[in-house]
Design an enzyme around this catalytic site. Structure first.
Site, PDB file in Angstrom:
ATOM      1  N   MET A  94       0.681  -1.258  -0.113  1.00 50.63           N
ATOM      2  CA  MET A  94      -0.167   0.064   0.101  1.00 50.63           C
ATOM      3  C   MET A  94       0.952   1.138  -0.103  1.00 50.63           C
ATOM      4  O   MET A  94       1.591   1.526   1.039  1.00 50.63           O
ATOM      5  CB  MET A  94      -0.679  -0.066   1.110  1.00 50.63           C
ATOM      6  CG  MET A  94      -1.804  -1.097   1.295  1.00 50.63           C
ATOM      7  SD  MET A  94      -2.923  -0.947   2.951  1.00 50.63           S
ATOM      8  CE  MET A  94      -1.678  -1.754   4.049  1.00 50.63           C
ATOM      9  N   GLY A 182       1.201   3.966   4.814  1.00 46.66           N
ATOM     10  CA  GLY A 182       2.235   3.168   3.800  1.00 46.66           C
ATOM     11  C   GLY A 182       2.690   1.893   4.518  1.00 46.66           C
ATOM     12  O   GLY A 182       3.248   1.839   5.299  1.00 46.66           O
ATOM     13  N   SER A 183       2.305   0.670   3.795  1.00 48.14           N
ATOM     14  CA  SER A 183       2.909  -0.467   4.374  1.00 48.14           C
ATOM     15  C   SER A 183       2.351  -1.582   3.508  1.00 48.14           C
ATOM     16  O   SER A 183       2.168  -1.465   2.260  1.00 48.14           O
ATOM     17  CB  SER A 183       2.057  -0.719   6.077  1.00 48.14           C
ATOM     18  OG  SER A 183       0.585  -0.046   5.757  1.00 48.14           O
ATOM     19  N   ARG A 184       2.090  -2.825   4.082  1.00 47.57           N
ATOM     20  CA  ARG A 184       1.700  -4.052   3.360  1.00 47.57           C
ATOM     21  C   ARG A 184       0.929  -5.132   4.101  1.00 47.57           C
ATOM     22  O   ARG A 184       0.767  -5.053   5.539  1.00 47.57           O
ATOM     23  CB  ARG A 184       2.959  -4.701   2.677  1.00 47.57           C
ATOM     24  CG  ARG A 184       3.692  -5.414   3.731  1.00 47.57           C
ATOM     25  CD  ARG A 184       5.169  -5.993   3.049  1.00 47.57           C
ATOM     26  NE  ARG A 184       4.950  -7.325   2.607  1.00 47.57           N
ATOM     27  CZ  ARG A 184       6.189  -8.000   1.848  1.00 47.57           C
ATOM     28  NH1 ARG A 184       7.155  -7.255   1.664  1.00 47.57           N
ATOM     29  NH2 ARG A 184       5.855  -9.007   1.425  1.00 47.57           N
TER      30      ARG A 184
END
Length: 214
Positions: A94, A182-184
């Site tokens: 993301m 922001g990450s996953r």
């Protein structure tokens, strides 16, 4: 659970209020450029914490994407936390421009959870799955299948929010948490699961079908 109907995630309210207050102060002081900058930050924060409705697929066997973003990994890995065997992993990255509210990939019962402190490497890197700060949920479906999905902090993300507790029942597409800035999210399927997405494809949380459980 929080954020089931709100158009903006409640976790964003303090940030929105702060930037809005700063905008007001600069406007009263008639400082044009700082006012415009603060207004931009206010509007971007509202945009970042947006919480849109989604059309959840009706098929009970469908496993939907838990996050908006880009598929950066699809393949077999050794999952030794719960499966103790090979599993199929799908990783979704993301960016700061994606919706960051996460959704349950399938319906079932939360049978275990974990939270590990860690590093804050770029979430697009492979080592982020093991070394970054993360929170995971192990779910068991009515059919007895188990699915593990893990929120992973990234280079900028410093806050993972997860709403359920062990024993909760989640519905496919239900909002279950978010990660700020922001990450996953990694999803682990039982070995042999046929995944429908490929690296580079874009997913929509709650709508895009990743696979079908046997």
């Amino acid at each position: 659970m929080r954020n089931q109907n709100q158009p903006v995630a409640t976790e964003g309210y303090p940030f929105i209020a702060l930037f809005a207050f700063i905008t007001l102060v600069f406007a009263l002081l008639q400082w044009s450029f700082p006012t415009l900058l603060a207004l931009f930050l206010t509007l971007f924060t509202v945009y970042f914490f947006r919480n849109p409705e989604r059309c959840i697929p009706a098929d009970e066997d469908a496993v939907v994407a838990p996050a908006d973003g880009k598929v950066i990994f699809v393949g077999n890995v050794l999952e030794d936390r719960y499966f103790q065997s090979e599993a199929v992993k799908v990783s979704i990255f993301m960016s700061v421009f994606n919706v960051h509210v996460n959704r349950a990939p399938t319906s079932g019962k939360v049978v275990d959870m974990f939270y590990n402190k860690g590093e804050f490497f770029n979430a697009a890197l492979d080592k982020a799955s093991l070394q970054n700060e993360q929170a995971g949920i192990l779910m068991e479906t009515e059919g007895g299948s188990k699915l593990l999905f893990v929120q992973i902090a990234g280079l900028i993300a410093r806050r993972i929010v997860t709403y359920p507790v062990v024993g909760d029942l989640l519905k496919r597409g239900m909002r279950y948490g978010l990660i700020r800035f922001g990450s996953r999210v990694d999803v682990y399927f039982p070995s042999g699961t046929e995944v429908l997405v490929r690296v580079g494809e874009r997913t929509v949380a709650g709508e895009s079908v990743l696979a079908y459980l046997k």
